[in-house]
Design an enzyme around this catalytic site. Structure first.
Site, PDB file in Angstrom:
ATOM      1  NE  ARG A 187      -3.192  -3.686  -1.094  1.00 30.59           N
ATOM      2  CZ  ARG A 187      -2.534  -4.684  -0.316  1.00 30.59           C
ATOM      3  NH1 ARG A 187      -0.914  -4.430  -0.326  1.00 30.59           N
ATOM      4  NH2 ARG A 187      -3.196  -5.120   0.434  1.00 30.59           N
TER       5      ARG A 187
ATOM      6  CE  LYS B 250      -6.193  -0.909   4.773  1.00 28.13           C
ATOM      7  NZ  LYS B 250      -7.890  -0.859   3.858  1.00 28.13           N
TER       8      LYS B 250
ATOM      9  CG  HIS C 247      -6.171  -8.294   0.966  1.00 25.08           C
ATOM     10  ND1 HIS C 247      -6.490  -9.170   0.087  1.00 25.08           N
ATOM     11  CD2 HIS C 247      -5.587  -7.465   1.105  1.00 25.08           C
ATOM     12  CE1 HIS C 247      -6.525  -8.408  -1.194  1.00 25.08           C
ATOM     13  NE2 HIS C 247      -6.597  -7.121  -0.065  1.00 25.08           N
TER      14      HIS C 247
ATOM     15  CG  HIS D 132      -4.858   0.139  -3.958  1.00 21.80           C
ATOM     16  ND1 HIS D 132      -4.310   0.610  -3.245  1.00 21.80           N
ATOM     17  CD2 HIS D 132      -5.956  -0.428  -4.173  1.00 21.80           C
ATOM     18  CE1 HIS D 132      -4.624  -0.967  -2.730  1.00 21.80           C
ATOM     19  NE2 HIS D 132      -5.777  -1.478  -2.961  1.00 21.80           N
TER      20      HIS D 132
ATOM     21  CE1 TYR E 188      -5.757  -7.201  -6.901  1.00 18.91           C
ATOM     22  CE2 TYR E 188      -6.435  -7.964  -4.520  1.00 18.91           C
ATOM     23  CZ  TYR E 188      -6.087  -7.237  -5.168  1.00 18.91           C
ATOM     24  OH  TYR E 188      -5.907  -5.524  -4.334  1.00 18.91           O
TER      25      TYR E 188
ATOM     26  NE  ARG F 154      -3.338  -1.936   2.795  1.00 20.44           N
ATOM     27  CZ  ARG F 154      -3.487  -3.241   3.473  1.00 20.44           C
ATOM     28  NH1 ARG F 154      -1.566  -3.234   3.984  1.00 20.44           N
ATOM     29  NH2 ARG F 154      -4.309  -4.108   3.258  1.00 20.44           N
TER      30      ARG F 154
END
Length: 153
Positions: free
Chosen positions: A98, A31, A121, A95, A130, A7
């Site tokens: 990514r 995150k 994730h 982004h 994806y 990110r």
């Protein structure tokens, strides 16, 4: 950002102590303060060392020279936008790098669960976006289906 699937916030706030050249990994705190280890290709390590030496700031891999802080996400977005405009590639954001990272891994046969871990994730559902059929995946699928169908006629 592309080579490691980072990110923008993870890339700009990268500290030298997060780079483990011996093991060839970058330790990312993403995150939710979740830690993940990302493989670090030797060519990227060389480029990062070169960038780090240009500013002389021991605290950040990508430092903003005047303030001594890390490069801002806004600066990265601006440079990215300029590069896209120069190359006449509209509508992309940092982004997208990514997304490209995840898509290329899947195209090269990396399991979805591994891609999930590399991206940080929490849910596999976030990674499943994806799995769209890109052209290389379509070709692989066609070859497998053709092999299955051999001998049926």
């Amino acid at each position: 950002m592309y080579v490691c699937g980072l990110r923008i916030s993870e890339a700009v706030s990268l500290r030298p102590q997060q780079v483990d050249a011996q093991r060839g990994v970058i330790r990312i705190i993403g995150k939710g303060n979740k830690e993940r280890l990302i493989p670090l290709p030797p060519a990227l390590l060389t480029a990062m060392r070169r960038a780090w030496k240009t500013h002389g700031n021991r605290q950040w891999v990508f430092a903003a020279r005047p303030r001594g802080s890390h490069t801002s996400p806004r600066s990265v977005r601006g440079a990215f936008d300029e590069a896209c405009a120069r190359e006449n590639v509209p509508g992309l954001t940092p982004h997208n790098l990514r997304h490209g990272f995840a898509t290329r891994l899947l195209e090269h046969g990396v399991e979805l669960r591994v891609v999930q871990i590399l991206l940080g994730h929490a849910s596999i559902r976030s990674t499943e976006i994806y799995t769209h059929l890109t052209e290389p995946i379509r070709q692989q699928l066609r070859a497998k289906l053709d092999a299955l169908a051999d001998g049926l006629a």
